[in-house]
Design a protein around this motif. Structure first.
Motif, mmCIF file in Angstrom:
data_model
loop_
_atom_site.group_PDB
_atom_site.id
_atom_site.type_symbol
_atom_site.label_atom_id
_atom_site.label_comp_id
_atom_site.label_asym_id
_atom_site.label_seq_id
_atom_site.Cartn_x
_atom_site.Cartn_y
_atom_site.Cartn_z
ATOM 1 N N ASN A 1 34.874 48.260 32.438
ATOM 2 C CA ASN A 1 35.754 47.413 33.235
ATOM 3 C C ASN A 1 37.234 47.728 33.016
ATOM 4 O OD1 ASN A 1 37.241 45.026 31.650
ATOM 5 N ND2 ASN A 1 35.371 45.577 30.537
ATOM 6 N N THR B 1 34.607 43.196 36.310
ATOM 7 C CA THR B 1 34.383 41.975 35.538
ATOM 8 C C THR B 1 34.584 42.273 34.051
ATOM 9 O OG1 THR B 1 31.989 42.338 35.308
ATOM 10 C CG2 THR B 1 32.734 41.095 37.232
ATOM 11 N N SER B 2 34.977 41.262 33.306
ATOM 12 C CA SER B 2 35.350 41.462 31.902
ATOM 13 C C SER B 2 34.188 41.906 31.034
ATOM 14 C CB SER B 2 35.943 40.172 31.343
ATOM 15 O OG SER B 2 35.014 39.099 31.460
ATOM 16 N N THR B 3 32.948 41.670 31.494
ATOM 17 C CA THR B 3 31.771 42.084 30.723
ATOM 18 C C THR B 3 31.179 43.395 31.229
ATOM 19 O OG1 THR B 3 30.343 40.742 32.149
ATOM 20 C CG2 THR B 3 31.194 39.697 30.147
ATOM 21 N N ASP C 1 44.442 47.349 34.771
ATOM 22 C CA ASP C 1 44.002 46.165 35.501
ATOM 23 C C ASP C 1 44.824 46.050 36.784
ATOM 24 O OD1 ASP C 1 42.683 43.858 36.161
ATOM 25 O OD2 ASP C 1 43.346 42.703 34.400
ATOM 26 N N LYS D 1 50.614 36.548 36.176
ATOM 27 C CA LYS D 1 50.367 37.978 35.995
ATOM 28 C C LYS D 1 51.039 38.773 37.106
ATOM 29 C CE LYS D 1 45.939 37.712 33.527
ATOM 30 N NZ LYS D 1 44.513 38.147 33.535
ATOM 31 N N ARG E 1 39.539 45.196 33.443
ATOM 32 C CA ARG E 1 40.188 43.924 33.155
ATOM 33 C C ARG E 1 40.788 43.912 31.747
ATOM 34 N NH1 ARG E 1 41.044 42.601 38.211
ATOM 35 N NH2 ARG E 1 39.166 42.019 39.365
ATOM 36 N N GLY E 2 42.030 43.461 31.682
ATOM 37 C CA GLY E 2 42.704 43.362 30.406
ATOM 38 C C GLY E 2 43.200 44.673 29.853
ATOM 39 N N THR E 3 43.047 45.761 30.618
ATOM 40 C CA THR E 3 43.508 47.074 30.190
ATOM 41 C C THR E 3 44.823 47.400 30.907
ATOM 42 O OG1 THR E 3 42.523 48.433 31.937
ATOM 43 C CG2 THR E 3 41.065 47.712 30.149
ATOM 44 N N GLY F 1 33.338 40.936 41.404
ATOM 45 C CA GLY F 1 34.535 40.795 40.583
ATOM 46 C C GLY F 1 35.841 41.078 41.289
ATOM 47 N N ASP G 1 39.251 40.421 43.582
ATOM 48 C CA ASP G 1 40.251 39.353 43.537
ATOM 49 C C ASP G 1 40.544 38.765 44.911
ATOM 50 O OD1 ASP G 1 41.145 39.644 40.616
ATOM 51 O OD2 ASP G 1 41.319 41.686 41.396
#
Length: 440
Positions: free
Chosen positions: A274, A268-270, A281, A245, A276-278, A301, A303
């Motif tokens: 969040n 965190t993805s939940t 990110d 990534k 994450r994944g957008t 969450g 890194d």
């Protein structure tokens, strides 16, 4: 005979005084346990192949440095032929101002911050500094009390950072309209900083400060603003992770002030909102101060973690002896550990009661000790505190000798003003050489 005995006694006394003074100076290098546990090797390393972490490719913008160098301050040295490492990050501040550019002094006239205990505060002076002879620093910049908005100053700064070998400028950042307690908003300077960085083949990351009202919701908006506005710029820094990534990297100062649950909602993805994944990110690096923070950083969450403070022993995170344990924790939890190394620390010009946290530079020895301590834990990224935090005496920017009627400023003598730029350059080359080995 009596005269000979007196002469011998005097020589012995002077020798003992010299030994005592040397020991006191070296003690400032590592307040907890001396130098015994560090393998101090010379960092004046030979030139090495920089293909892995150095960038030697001159883009068209970088080629313009020959033209841009005409705007730099006297005494600077061009560095087009020397690469930079994007694994070495350096903290940078743009909060300085002067009457010529800003109609008044900013930050150079810093107040004397009172101690939180009124009884202790009563024992120390109050008021503020009065530039240009009296500034809020124990050192005096080679360019004098400059303005961060001066194009010539900015060009010189990027040229000096390039000379040092550090490849990522970590910009202290406040959202539009906001600033620290002693300055004025400066977010509008970011485009100029990015352009200047690009001319010197540097990248820019963002160090998001703990502004009033900062929450996980406002930070979500900050990240979106930064990426939308600056993400397409050639100098915008993105970190390439081992998973493949490539994402923007953000340092979050004083992250521990926000509850762990709030960070988890963002990182965190939940999480309820969040990133994450957008498209927004990123790689988010939290500040580690106390030992307990490492568990909060993991649960929130983040890194990775960075240590920031340049005073060895000031906090758990800034203590060199704790870096191995922190690196092991990060390795075991798939986190980045980013140790922060500084050339020294002295903030008594603005916090006169904080003398116990002063760390003497010892002509570069303190810096070398910290750099070696960082190298010993084999980090993927190293950060430097700082390029120009003059209030806390952590700068590697060029300084000059200065004496006034009331004050004698510290300086880098007997070395030249670029001592710490050159020490950094030598260590960056050594770091690259060692990193090729420990990443195999």
């Amino acid at each position: 005979m009596a005269r000979l005995r007196r002469k011998s006694c005097m020589l012995l006394f002077l020798f003992a005084l010299f030994v005592f003074g040397t020991l006191v100076g070296l003690r400032t290098l590592k307040p907890s346990d001396g130098l015994s546990d560090l393998d101090i090797s010379p960092i004046n390393g030979e030139k090495v192949d920089r293909r892995a972490v150095f960038s030697d490719v001159l883009s068209p913008a970088a080629q313009e440095r020959v033209v841009a160098s005409k705007a730099k301050a006297a005494g600077s040295h061009p560095s087009q032929d020397r690469g930079v490492s994007y694994d070495v990050h350096i903290f940078y501040y743009t909060w300085y101002g002067n009457p010529q550019t800003d109609e008044k002094y900013l930050h150079w006239d810093h107040i004397l911050v009172p101690h939180w205990d009124p009884k202790i505060a009563a024992s120390y002076p109050k008021g503020r500094h009065v530039p240009p002879e009296d500034i809020g620093s124990s050192f005096y910049p080679e360019m004098g009390p400059y303005s961060s908005r001066d194009p010539e100053v900015l060009e010189s700064h990027m040229e000096q950072i390039s000379t040092s070998g550090a490849g990522v400028v970590v910009l202290s950042w406040y959202p539009p309209g906001l600033a620290d307690d002693h300055g004025e908003p400066s977010e509008d300077m970011v485009p100029s900083i990015l352009d200047a960085a690009l001319r010197h083949n540097l990248k820019v990351a963002f160090h998001i400060q703990a502004y009033k009202g900062r929450t996980e919701h406002s930070l979500h908006n900050n990240i979106k603003y930064i990426i939308d506005r600056y993400g397409d710029h050639g100098a915008f820094y993105r970190f390439s992770s081992s998973s493949g990534k490539v994402l923007p990297l953000f340092y979050i100062y004083d992250s521990y002030l926000t509850p762990t649950e709030a960070w988890a909602a963002l990182l965190t993805s939940t999480g309820s909102h969040n990133l994450r994944g957008t498209p927004y990110d990123g790689v988010f690096i939290a500040l580690i101060v106390d030992e307990k923070h490492k568990h909060d950083i993991l649960a929130g969450g983040f890194d990775g973690m960075y240590t920031y403070f340049a005073s060895n022993g000031f906090s758990y995170g800034s203590s060199h002896q704790n870096w191995k344990g922190l690196k092991d924790f990060c390795n075991g939890n798939n986190l980045l550990f980013v140790p922060s190394v500084g050339p020294g620390y002295i903030d008594t010009s603005i916090r006169p009661w904080n003398n116990h946290n002063t760390r003497n530079r010892v002509n570069g020895r303190y810096y070398e000790t910290g750099l070696q301590a960082a190298l010993n834990v084999q980090p993927e990224i190293v950060s430097i505190t700082s390029f120009n935090e003059w209030h806390e005496g952590t700068q590697i920017e060029r300084a000059m000798p200065k004496k006034t009627l009331r004050h004698v400023y510290l300086d880098y003598q007997p070395h030249e003003p670029d001592l710490y730029l050159e020490l950094t350059r030598s260590w960056v080359e050594q770091y690259h050489k060692e990193k090729e080995r420990f990443l195999v």
